[in-house]
Design a protein around this motif. Sequence first.
Motif, PDB file in Angstrom:
ATOM      1  N   LYS A 101       0.970  -1.173   0.096  1.00  0.00           N
ATOM      2  CA  LYS A 101      -0.070   0.139  -0.223  1.00  0.00           C
ATOM      3  C   LYS A 101       0.714   1.287  -0.077  1.00  0.00           C
ATOM      4  O   LYS A 101       2.064   1.178   0.604  1.00  0.00           O
ATOM      5  CB  LYS A 101      -1.014   0.026   1.311  1.00  0.00           C
ATOM      6  CG  LYS A 101      -2.070  -1.012   1.121  1.00  0.00           C
ATOM      7  CD  LYS A 101      -2.570  -1.133   2.525  1.00  0.00           C
ATOM      8  CE  LYS A 101      -3.840  -2.153   2.554  1.00  0.00           C
ATOM      9  NZ  LYS A 101      -4.131  -2.858   3.948  1.00  0.00           N
ATOM     10  N   ASP A 102       0.402   2.232  -0.678  1.00  0.00           N
ATOM     11  CA  ASP A 102       0.903   3.654  -0.381  1.00  0.00           C
ATOM     12  C   ASP A 102       0.759   4.184   0.967  1.00  0.00           C
ATOM     13  O   ASP A 102      -0.294   3.955   1.485  1.00  0.00           O
ATOM     14  CB  ASP A 102       0.327   4.851  -1.361  1.00  0.00           C
ATOM     15  CG  ASP A 102       0.822   4.525  -2.868  1.00  0.00           C
ATOM     16  OD1 ASP A 102       1.531   3.574  -3.104  1.00  0.00           O
ATOM     17  OD2 ASP A 102      -0.014   5.017  -3.675  1.00  0.00           O
ATOM     18  N   ILE A 112       9.185   3.105  -4.077  1.00  0.00           N
ATOM     19  CA  ILE A 112       9.924   4.164  -3.631  1.00  0.00           C
ATOM     20  C   ILE A 112       9.575   4.650  -2.412  1.00  0.00           C
ATOM     21  O   ILE A 112       8.680   5.030  -1.956  1.00  0.00           O
ATOM     22  CB  ILE A 112       9.702   5.340  -4.623  1.00  0.00           C
ATOM     23  CG1 ILE A 112      10.094   4.897  -6.292  1.00  0.00           C
ATOM     24  CG2 ILE A 112      10.517   6.765  -4.404  1.00  0.00           C
ATOM     25  CD1 ILE A 112       9.764   6.004  -7.364  1.00  0.00           C
ATOM     26  N   ILE A 113      10.906   4.777  -1.479  1.00  0.00           N
ATOM     27  CA  ILE A 113      10.511   5.586  -0.133  1.00  0.00           C
ATOM     28  C   ILE A 113      11.141   6.811   0.067  1.00  0.00           C
ATOM     29  O   ILE A 113      12.203   6.779  -0.516  1.00  0.00           O
ATOM     30  CB  ILE A 113      11.275   4.452   0.918  1.00  0.00           C
ATOM     31  CG1 ILE A 113      10.497   3.106   0.707  1.00  0.00           C
ATOM     32  CG2 ILE A 113      11.315   5.238   2.302  1.00  0.00           C
ATOM     33  CD1 ILE A 113      11.384   1.946   1.654  1.00  0.00           C
ATOM     34  N   LEU A 114      10.494   7.756   0.250  1.00  0.00           N
ATOM     35  CA  LEU A 114      11.007   8.979   0.448  1.00  0.00           C
ATOM     36  C   LEU A 114      11.419   9.337   1.860  1.00  0.00           C
ATOM     37  O   LEU A 114      10.290   9.395   2.545  1.00  0.00           O
ATOM     38  CB  LEU A 114      10.026  10.180  -0.144  1.00  0.00           C
ATOM     39  CG  LEU A 114       9.692   9.892  -1.464  1.00  0.00           C
ATOM     40  CD1 LEU A 114       8.422  10.832  -2.038  1.00  0.00           C
ATOM     41  CD2 LEU A 114      10.553   9.888  -2.577  1.00  0.00           C
ATOM     42  N   ASP A 115      12.480   9.336   2.223  1.00  0.00           N
ATOM     43  CA  ASP A 115      12.618   9.562   3.746  1.00  0.00           C
ATOM     44  C   ASP A 115      12.971  10.916   4.072  1.00  0.00           C
ATOM     45  O   ASP A 115      13.927  11.706   3.221  1.00  0.00           O
ATOM     46  CB  ASP A 115      14.020   8.734   4.168  1.00  0.00           C
ATOM     47  CG  ASP A 115      14.135   8.618   5.701  1.00  0.00           C
ATOM     48  OD1 ASP A 115      13.630   9.177   6.406  1.00  0.00           O
ATOM     49  OD2 ASP A 115      14.638   7.401   6.048  1.00  0.00           O
ATOM     50  N   GLU A 116      12.342  11.480   5.193  1.00  0.00           N
ATOM     51  CA  GLU A 116      12.183  12.815   5.530  1.00  0.00           C
ATOM     52  C   GLU A 116      11.715  13.705   4.140  1.00  0.00           C
ATOM     53  O   GLU A 116      12.417  14.373   3.562  1.00  0.00           O
ATOM     54  CB  GLU A 116      13.692  13.318   5.881  1.00  0.00           C
ATOM     55  CG  GLU A 116      14.288  12.798   7.124  1.00  0.00           C
ATOM     56  CD  GLU A 116      13.659  13.122   8.398  1.00  0.00           C
ATOM     57  OE1 GLU A 116      12.410  13.609   8.102  1.00  0.00           O
ATOM     58  OE2 GLU A 116      14.271  12.737   9.302  1.00  0.00           O
ATOM     59  N   ASN A 138       8.173  10.014 -11.954  1.00  0.00           N
ATOM     60  CA  ASN A 138       7.444   9.973 -13.455  1.00  0.00           C
ATOM     61  C   ASN A 138       7.967   8.872 -14.312  1.00  0.00           C
ATOM     62  O   ASN A 138       7.263   8.425 -15.259  1.00  0.00           O
ATOM     63  CB  ASN A 138       7.737  11.222 -14.215  1.00  0.00           C
ATOM     64  CG  ASN A 138       6.719  12.543 -13.509  1.00  0.00           C
ATOM     65  OD1 ASN A 138       5.597  11.972 -12.930  1.00  0.00           O
ATOM     66  ND2 ASN A 138       7.216  13.611 -13.784  1.00  0.00           N
ATOM     67  N   TYR A 139       9.140   8.361 -13.945  1.00  0.00           N
ATOM     68  CA  TYR A 139       9.731   7.397 -14.706  1.00  0.00           C
ATOM     69  C   TYR A 139       9.483   5.926 -14.234  1.00  0.00           C
ATOM     70  O   TYR A 139       9.521   4.816 -14.862  1.00  0.00           O
ATOM     71  CB  TYR A 139      11.404   7.488 -14.373  1.00  0.00           C
ATOM     72  CG  TYR A 139      12.297   8.228 -15.401  1.00  0.00           C
ATOM     73  CD1 TYR A 139      12.477   7.995 -16.728  1.00  0.00           C
ATOM     74  CD2 TYR A 139      12.459   9.831 -15.167  1.00  0.00           C
ATOM     75  CE1 TYR A 139      13.209   8.567 -17.656  1.00  0.00           C
ATOM     76  CE2 TYR A 139      12.858  10.432 -16.124  1.00  0.00           C
ATOM     77  CZ  TYR A 139      13.269  10.043 -17.286  1.00  0.00           C
ATOM     78  OH  TYR A 139      14.066  10.775 -18.192  1.00  0.00           O
ATOM     79  N   ASN A 149       1.850   1.259 -11.301  1.00  0.00           N
ATOM     80  CA  ASN A 149       1.432   0.745 -10.155  1.00  0.00           C
ATOM     81  C   ASN A 149       2.329   0.311  -9.125  1.00  0.00           C
ATOM     82  O   ASN A 149       2.499  -0.110  -8.236  1.00  0.00           O
ATOM     83  CB  ASN A 149       0.902  -0.792 -10.558  1.00  0.00           C
ATOM     84  CG  ASN A 149       1.973  -1.669 -11.337  1.00  0.00           C
ATOM     85  OD1 ASN A 149       2.976  -1.053 -11.544  1.00  0.00           O
ATOM     86  ND2 ASN A 149       1.763  -2.772 -11.615  1.00  0.00           N
ATOM     87  N   HIS A 150       3.381   1.387  -9.175  1.00  0.00           N
ATOM     88  CA  HIS A 150       4.383   1.443  -7.846  1.00  0.00           C
ATOM     89  C   HIS A 150       3.869   1.867  -6.736  1.00  0.00           C
ATOM     90  O   HIS A 150       2.771   2.320  -6.405  1.00  0.00           O
ATOM     91  CB  HIS A 150       5.812   2.439  -8.492  1.00  0.00           C
ATOM     92  CG  HIS A 150       5.277   3.845  -8.447  1.00  0.00           C
ATOM     93  ND1 HIS A 150       4.503   4.477  -9.493  1.00  0.00           N
ATOM     94  CD2 HIS A 150       5.383   4.957  -7.369  1.00  0.00           C
ATOM     95  CE1 HIS A 150       4.521   5.714  -9.195  1.00  0.00           C
ATOM     96  NE2 HIS A 150       4.732   5.913  -7.845  1.00  0.00           N
TER      97      HIS A 150
END
Length: 360
Positions: free
Chosen positions: A36-37, A143-147, A165-166, A170-171
């Motif tokens: 899940k997001d 993709i994990i965006l930390d801080e 965008n790349y 379904n990521h």
Amino acid sequence: MKTNFPSVWQEMLEKAGFDSLTDIQQQAFEPIFTGKDLLAISPTGTGKTLAYLWPSLLALTPKKSQQLLILAPNTELAGQIFEVCKGWSEAIGLQAQLFLPGSSQKRQIERLKKGPEILIGTPGRVFELIKLKKIKMMNINTIILDEFDQLFSDSQYHFVEKIINYVPRNHQLIYMSATAKFDRQKISPTVETIDLSEQKLDNIQHYYLMVEKRDRQNLLKKFANVPDFRALVFFNSLSDLGATEERLNYNGANAISLASDVNVKFRKVIIDRFKDHQIQLLLATDLVARGIDIDNLECVLNFEVPFDQEAYTHRAGRTGRMGKDGVVITLVSNPNELKQLKKYASVQEVILKNQELYKV
């Protein structure tokens, strides 16, 4: 939940003295593991890195390259995530690689040929490698965006946006931060949210010390002379940091700065020496506040009152991590500064006398 971990991880947890998982580690596991997001906010020092690493690593397929991408806003944090990730990933047959500016791009491209499942880096360098078609975003599942609040700053967000965008439609996207201050429009509308920002960290004691502005550098020298004392000292400006380091070194104090112009390799040497108690005072600005993780750091010292609540919270979060005791001391010169500080935390006055701290 720990009982579902691989046996090698359970042994690592036992060795590291993990009696129980933190709230964020428990609550984030299921949504991340099931794809899940997720947007998760939890105070600094509550174990957010492992909260996202454990479930995301367990969801990977060994020997399938470039599945997980972790982005961090600065080299310190990216390096720290890599060090933590390496231990847990290698134990279950996964490989992580680190991609930072200031390091050889050619060497980083060579590392990609080894087929790492996990990629960790700063947005600028990662995007360079995407443009060179060395990082293949169509392979990335998560993709994990930390801080992420820092990654959404003007200097970083255009890279983050291009990177996202790349990837395939379904990521999975995971946003992690210690602060709830961010632009909601930049967040996926379908994201699940865990907000523990109101969680109080009672293990950190907050103090202030009254001192004339002109005497602050001398006071730091006294702290440097206290046996077994170690502190991360934060400055609001680079000029104050530079002048203080010069003065302390001139007076023979065991202090060194971690300014932004120090190269990556030397920064690691400095941090390792500080971790090993070879340096008593490590001087820094907020630029590096998010990337430093020192086990059992006894004290954070604010050379002056931080500009805002967010800066104070992140600085304070360098001590008292994972439930251990911590102390924050802020140097204050007048009633207005004290009034400002009291908006950030409930503080008590202390004095330094005969190399001991006493409550007033």
